[in-house]
Design a protein around this motif. Structure first.
Motif, short mmCIF file in Angstrom:
data_model
loop_
_atom_site.label_atom_id
_atom_site.label_comp_id
_atom_site.label_asym_id
_atom_site.label_seq_id
_atom_site.Cartn_x
_atom_site.Cartn_y
_atom_site.Cartn_z
N ASP A 12 0.83 -1.22 0.00
CA ASP A 12 0.00 0.00 0.00
C ASP A 12 0.86 1.26 0.00
OD1 ASP A 12 -2.45 1.10 -0.35
OD2 ASP A 12 -3.31 0.39 1.53
N CYS A 13 1.88 1.26 -0.84
CA CYS A 13 2.74 2.43 -0.99
C CYS A 13 2.37 3.28 -2.21
CB CYS A 13 4.20 1.99 -1.09
SG CYS A 13 4.88 1.37 0.47
N VAL A 14 1.44 2.78 -3.03
CA VAL A 14 1.04 3.50 -4.24
C VAL A 14 -0.36 4.04 -4.01
CG1 VAL A 14 0.66 3.31 -6.72
CG2 VAL A 14 2.48 1.98 -5.64
N TYR A 15 -0.43 5.24 -3.48
CA TYR A 15 -1.73 5.80 -3.11
C TYR A 15 -1.89 7.26 -3.50
CZ TYR A 15 1.13 7.46 0.77
OH TYR A 15 2.13 8.04 1.51
N HIS A 16 -0.79 7.92 -3.89
CA HIS A 16 -0.84 9.34 -4.24
C HIS A 16 0.00 9.55 -5.50
CE1 HIS A 16 -0.72 13.67 -4.04
NE2 HIS A 16 -1.43 13.69 -2.92
N GLU A 17 -0.61 10.13 -6.52
CA GLU A 17 0.05 10.25 -7.82
C GLU A 17 1.37 11.00 -7.73
OE1 GLU A 17 -1.08 11.41 -12.44
OE2 GLU A 17 -2.59 11.56 -10.86
N GLU A 18 1.44 12.00 -6.88
CA GLU A 18 2.66 12.81 -6.78
C GLU A 18 3.82 12.04 -6.14
OE1 GLU A 18 1.87 16.47 -4.82
OE2 GLU A 18 0.44 17.18 -6.33
N LEU A 19 3.52 10.96 -5.43
CA LEU A 19 4.58 10.20 -4.75
C LEU A 19 5.02 8.96 -5.54
CD1 LEU A 19 3.45 10.25 -1.00
CD2 LEU A 19 5.43 11.41 -2.00
N VAL A 20 4.30 8.61 -6.60
CA VAL A 20 4.61 7.38 -7.32
C VAL A 20 6.02 7.43 -7.91
CG1 VAL A 20 3.94 5.83 -9.19
CG2 VAL A 20 2.18 6.89 -7.79
N LYS A 21 6.41 8.56 -8.47
CA LYS A 21 7.75 8.68 -9.07
C LYS A 21 8.83 8.55 -7.98
CE LYS A 21 10.69 9.60 -12.46
NZ LYS A 21 11.97 9.86 -11.77
N ASP A 22 8.63 9.18 -6.84
CA ASP A 22 9.60 9.06 -5.75
C ASP A 22 9.71 7.60 -5.29
OD1 ASP A 22 10.14 11.83 -5.66
OD2 ASP A 22 8.39 12.17 -4.40
N PHE A 23 8.57 6.93 -5.18
CA PHE A 23 8.57 5.52 -4.80
C PHE A 23 9.33 4.69 -5.84
CE2 PHE A 23 6.19 1.42 -5.31
CZ PHE A 23 6.69 0.80 -4.18
N PHE A 24 9.06 4.92 -7.11
CA PHE A 24 9.73 4.19 -8.19
C PHE A 24 11.25 4.42 -8.13
CE2 PHE A 24 11.54 4.56 -12.49
CZ PHE A 24 11.40 3.26 -12.92
N ASP A 25 11.67 5.66 -7.98
CA ASP A 25 13.10 5.96 -7.92
C ASP A 25 13.78 5.26 -6.74
OD1 ASP A 25 12.88 7.58 -10.15
OD2 ASP A 25 12.76 9.45 -9.00
N THR A 26 13.05 5.16 -5.62
CA THR A 26 13.60 4.48 -4.45
C THR A 26 13.76 2.99 -4.72
OG1 THR A 26 12.45 6.10 -3.06
CG2 THR A 26 13.33 4.14 -1.97
N VAL A 27 12.75 2.38 -5.34
CA VAL A 27 12.84 0.96 -5.69
C VAL A 27 14.04 0.71 -6.59
CG1 VAL A 27 11.72 -0.92 -6.95
CG2 VAL A 27 10.37 0.51 -5.40
N VAL A 28 14.18 1.52 -7.63
CA VAL A 28 15.29 1.34 -8.58
C VAL A 28 16.64 1.45 -7.88
CG1 VAL A 28 16.44 2.36 -10.60
CG2 VAL A 28 13.95 2.06 -10.59
#
Length: 236
Positions: free
Chosen positions: A159-175
């Motif tokens: 449940d980390c994908v809940y706000h459109e503005e944070l999705v890119k930050d989450f993706f960059d962290t995963v990478v």
């Protein structure tokens, strides 16, 4: 929480704790009903992911004998349920979240899987328990990425994908946490078309996404709006 339309939600701030049975042990996870921070609640997606990990413990890529000694990190861990489940499968797990959540994360580890909490318990899941640590990791602060000591064999997020503005930050962290050989496990509750599309757009450009069939999830802990994705680095 069953897939028959009768959905009992756990993500409420009204209780101070939630109990989840995993591998024969009852985990009692503290919540903070006085907090407005989303990370202080046990969200449904974390329960779905933890129970799916439990179901797959005997065979397949996530079987206990394959995870022994592997290095894992949970992003946006909140109360830490999914990461604790992976530790019960013998992974060494780092539970991460923003600074304000760390006290609760540490409390839940101490109360459930610390040596003191497991003393005197004779359960197979505790005989090869992975190491667990708690660390700050804010997706919006890339300067913290190196301190998280990547790379990891497994990256976990519920449940980390809940706000459109944070999705890119989450993706960059995963990478930043993976190598081409890593496995990323993401459990999402569908919240909006725009958030879901942004997630798919970013992740499908870099990873292959395999959606776990609901038939392979725990029969009682699933819902049509909650999906688990197994993400692997695209070879191309």
């Amino acid at each position: 929480m069953a897939g028959d339309g009768s959905w009992q939600r756990w993500n409420t701030h009204f209780s101070t704790s939630v109990e989840v049975d995993l591998f024969g042990k009852t985990l009692r996870l503290a919540q903070d009903p006085n907090s407005q921070n989303l990370g202080t609640t046990v969200w449904d997606a974390s329960i779905v992911l933890a129970k799916w990990l439990e179901k797959g413990a005997r065979r397949g890529e996530l079987a206990r004998h394959r995870l022994r000694g592997k290095k894992a990190i949970e992003l946006g861990a909140g109360t830490g349920l999914a990461g604790l489940a992976l530790a019960m499968l013998s992974c060494d797990v780092v539970l991460t979240d923003t600074a304000s959540i760390l006290r609760l994360l540490q409390l839940n580890y101490d109360a459930n899987l610390s040596p003191a909490a497991c003393s005197g318990l004779d359960l197979p899941c505790l005989s090869e328990l992975g190491k667990v640590s708690v660390q700050e990791l804010d997706w919006t602060r890339p300067e913290q990425f190196a301190a998280a000591s990547p790379p990891y064999d497994f990256v976990l997020a519920a449940d980390c994908v809940y706000h459109e503005e944070l999705v890119k930050d989450f993706f960059d962290t995963v990478v930043a946490m993976v190598t081409p050989k890593s496995t990323v496990l993401i459990c999402n509750e569908f919240r909006s078309e725009s958030v879901h599309n942004r997630f798919k757009e970013l992740f499908e450009a870099r990873f292959t996404l395999k959606r776990v069939p609901h038939a392979k999830m725990d029969a009682e802990c699933q819902h049509p709006n909650i999906d688990i994705y197994i993400c692997k680095w695209r070879k191309s």
